[in-house]
Structures are given as C-alpha cells and as structure tokens.
Design a protein around this motif. Structure first.
Motif, PDB file in Angstrom:
ATOM      1  N   ARG A 294       0.630  -1.109  -0.133  1.00  0.00           N
ATOM      2  CA  ARG A 294       0.019   0.052   0.057  1.00  0.00           C
ATOM      3  C   ARG A 294       0.819   1.402   0.002  1.00  0.00           C
ATOM      4  N   ARG A 295       1.922   1.155   0.778  1.00  0.00           N
ATOM      5  CA  ARG A 295       2.939   2.581   1.031  1.00  0.00           C
ATOM      6  C   ARG A 295       3.471   2.802  -0.369  1.00  0.00           C
ATOM      7  N   MET A 296       3.904   1.623  -1.141  1.00  0.00           N
ATOM      8  CA  MET A 296       4.651   1.826  -2.095  1.00  0.00           C
ATOM      9  C   MET A 296       3.476   2.383  -3.505  1.00  0.00           C
ATOM     10  N   ILE A 297       2.475   1.773  -3.495  1.00  0.00           N
ATOM     11  CA  ILE A 297       1.598   2.213  -4.464  1.00  0.00           C
ATOM     12  C   ILE A 297       0.998   3.615  -4.213  1.00  0.00           C
ATOM     13  N   GLU A 298       0.770   3.919  -3.182  1.00  0.00           N
ATOM     14  CA  GLU A 298       0.350   5.226  -2.711  1.00  0.00           C
ATOM     15  C   GLU A 298       1.485   6.334  -2.877  1.00  0.00           C
ATOM     16  N   SER A 299       2.848   6.012  -2.933  1.00  0.00           N
ATOM     17  CA  SER A 299       3.838   6.986  -3.126  1.00  0.00           C
ATOM     18  C   SER A 299       3.940   7.028  -4.766  1.00  0.00           C
ATOM     19  N   ASP A 300       3.739   6.011  -5.444  1.00  0.00           N
ATOM     20  CA  ASP A 300       3.618   6.107  -6.844  1.00  0.00           C
ATOM     21  C   ASP A 300       2.209   6.889  -7.402  1.00  0.00           C
TER      22      ASP A 300
END
Length: 350
Positions: A294-300
């Motif tokens: 989730r954190r990685m996708i939200e950052s992207d």
C-alpha cells in the motif's frame, strides 16, 4: 471367430439353438477356461450368447454330454445348469474388462440413467445461480431440494444463501419428514424446468460472447450498451449482465475474495489501474493489500496521471478484471456477495 455350427449333437426336449449350445458349453466349462475363449467371439455373438444364457432351460447331464462329450468326466449324474444368468456374468468378468461386461449386460445404460437423475444434473450449474433461484422458494421447499442434492454441491449452495435464511433452512432440513409424493413431483417438475433453462443457457454461446466483448470496454460504454440492449430485450440484458465484470466491480466483491485476487497481481499493474480512479475504489483496493504494498502504491500514485497514456490505464484495469474472472471460473473467489434480497418479512409471509 468361433462358429456356432461347430456345436452339434441331438437335443433332448426343446431343441437348442446354436447360441443356446454355445452358452451351454461355456457355462459347463467354468469361468477360468470359458473366459479365455471369449476373445474368439464377435460382439454380436457374445450378445446372442448372453441372451440365450439368461433364458436357457435346465440341461440334464446326458444332454450336455452329447454337446461336449470330451468333458464327460467333469459331470456327475443329476448335475444340471442352474442360475445361468449369474454364471454367464461371472464368465464374462473372467475374460473381459468391467466396462465391456457392463456394456454387454446393459448395466452401463442403467448406471448412466442413474447418473443423469435431475439432482445429479443440477450440480453442473453455478451454485450462485441455484442459490438465487432458491431464494424465491418457500424455506420448506428449499430444505427438500437441499436434502436431495449431492452433498458436496448442496454444501456450496447452502453457503451461498444469506445468513438470515441459512439457519432456518438448515433446521428445516434436519427435521425434514417424508414429503407427500404429489408435492415431491411438483418440486421435481419445477427442477426439470430449471435444468432446461440451465442447459439452454449453456448451449448458447451468444451470451458469453457478448459478455466477453463488453468486458473489454470501459464502464460508461458497458452501461450504455446494456441500457440499449435492455430497451430491446430485458431477458437478454439479464442474461448478459451477470457475466460482466469490470474493474469498478471490485467494490461489490467479498473482502476475502478481493484480498486473494489483489495479492495475486503485481504492484505495477495495480498502480496503473488505480490512476485516475475514484477515491472509493482506491481505498477499496489499498485496504485489501499488504501495508508495505500500500505504501509503495500510494507513493507512486502521488505523482498523478500526468504523462500517463489512458490506454495503459485501461489495459491494466482489464488485466485485473480478467484475472478476477479466471479465478472465479476456477472456484477460487466470488465476484459478488451472496444476495440478501429476501427480507425476513417476506420469509414470514411465505
């Protein structure tokens, strides 16, 4: 091939046909020897021998000796041929495969008729479809139908029923008593009609094809096409609609199924699919994956959709939807929650 005319000799009592003589000799030989001779007969000759053996009259030893005098030391005074049908079956089993024996004796046809009973045929249907059908029935009728279904399939259907009805139906099934034959016949007639509908739907490739085409489109386009189809035929629209699954339909998917699906899809595809999506579906997807993903996708996603080709977004969303359909067809997930359309008040009225 063995020639029936090889069996000669005068007959005592009612004359024996050539097939009768062949059956008599095989029966006299016993399973071990007779089984080895079966391969020399044609299929048609075996059928004739079986038919003769099942109606063969009792044959006294002296008459039998005239047919096969080379085996006279195997017989004693008073011995006859009894239980011929059972004996010929044992001989067949000695020399042929079980499938060949079943075919010759006609048992396969009877078994296939059993296999094709309405309750066995019903288990080929989608459990969701059967559950939706049962929701329109009285709980006592549902209990009877569940009691008749094969256990494995009945369990799947039961789990598709709403929680609000499941306990009552289970209780009725447990306490089910002998049903009136007339009532049973009425229910089974309705099940026959249901099977006819299921078979007709299976044999129709048009519905699946239209759904496949629509699954390649965007939601606004699909909604427009369905509305257009509905103005022409509500029945056709109702057949196509359940077969359509788009990226936006993740909102209606059960949480457990959504977790299974989304954890099977790469982060790059999910990220692309979520670009430009509504806040509701973003949260729906992000809440179903691991905190790290989730954190990685939200950052992207924070970079927005600038410079992103809309076609790539559409392709990613279709990839998610198609994977959902694949897993659902394999029975690994559900595309939609079990219907809760029946209210308690309606049940009481029923």
């Amino acid at each position: 091939m063995m020639d029936f005319d090889d069996f000669g000799g005068s007959a005592i009592g009612k004359p024996l046909s050539q097939a009768d003589k062949a059956a008599a000799v095989l029966l006299a030989m016993g399973k071990g020897i007779a089984g080895k001779l079966l391969k020399y007969f044609t299929q048609a000759e075996l059928q004739m021998i079986i038919s003769s053996a099942q109606t063969l009259r009792a044959i006294p030893p002296d008459e039998l000796n005239e047919l096969v005098n080379e085996f006279e030391d195997l017989f004693t005074e008073g011995t006859g041929l009894m239980d011929n049908a059972k004996a010929i079956e044992e001989i067949l089993e000695e020399g042929l495969t079980p499938e060949e024996v079943d075919g010759l004796l006609g048992r396969r046809a009877a078994f296939q008729a059993f296999e094709a009973s309405i309750w066995d045929r019903l288990q080929d249907a989608d459990p969701d479809f059967i559950a939706n059908y049962l929701l329109r029935e009285h709980p006592q009728t549902v209990a009877y139908i569940l009691s008749m279904l094969p256990s494995s399939f009945g369990a799947k259907v039961l789990l598709k029923l709403p929680d609000s009805r499941r306990a009552d139906i289970m209780n009725r099934t447990v306490n089910l008593k002998n049903i009136n034959p007339k009532a049973s016949q009425i229910i089974e007639n309705r099940i026959q009609e249901l099977i006819a509908v299921i078979d007709a739907d299976k044999n129709s490739t048009g519905t699946a094809k239209v759904a496949e085409l629509m699954n390649e489109l965007e939601k606004p386009q699909v909604d427009t096409l369905l509305e257009s189809l509905e103005t022409i035929s509500k029945v056709s629209a109702s057949k196509v609609r359940p077969k359509i699954f788009l990226f936006e339909d993740l909102l209606a998917m059960p949480q457990r199924s959504r977790v299974i699906l989304l954890n099977d899809i790469s982060g790059d595809i999910l990220t692309m699919a979520l670009r430009g999506a509504s806040g509701e579906i973003k949260e729906c997807v992000l809440a179903s994956i691991s905190p790290r993903s989730r954190r990685m996708i939200e950052s992207d996603l924070a970079s927005g959709t600038a410079g992103v080709n809309p076609r790539e977004i559409a392709i990613a969303r279709r990839a998610v939807a198609q994977e959902a359909i694949r897993l659902a067809n394999g029975g690994q997930i559900q595309l939609k929650e079990a219907p809760e359309s029946a209210e308690n008040g309606e049940e009481q009225a029923a």
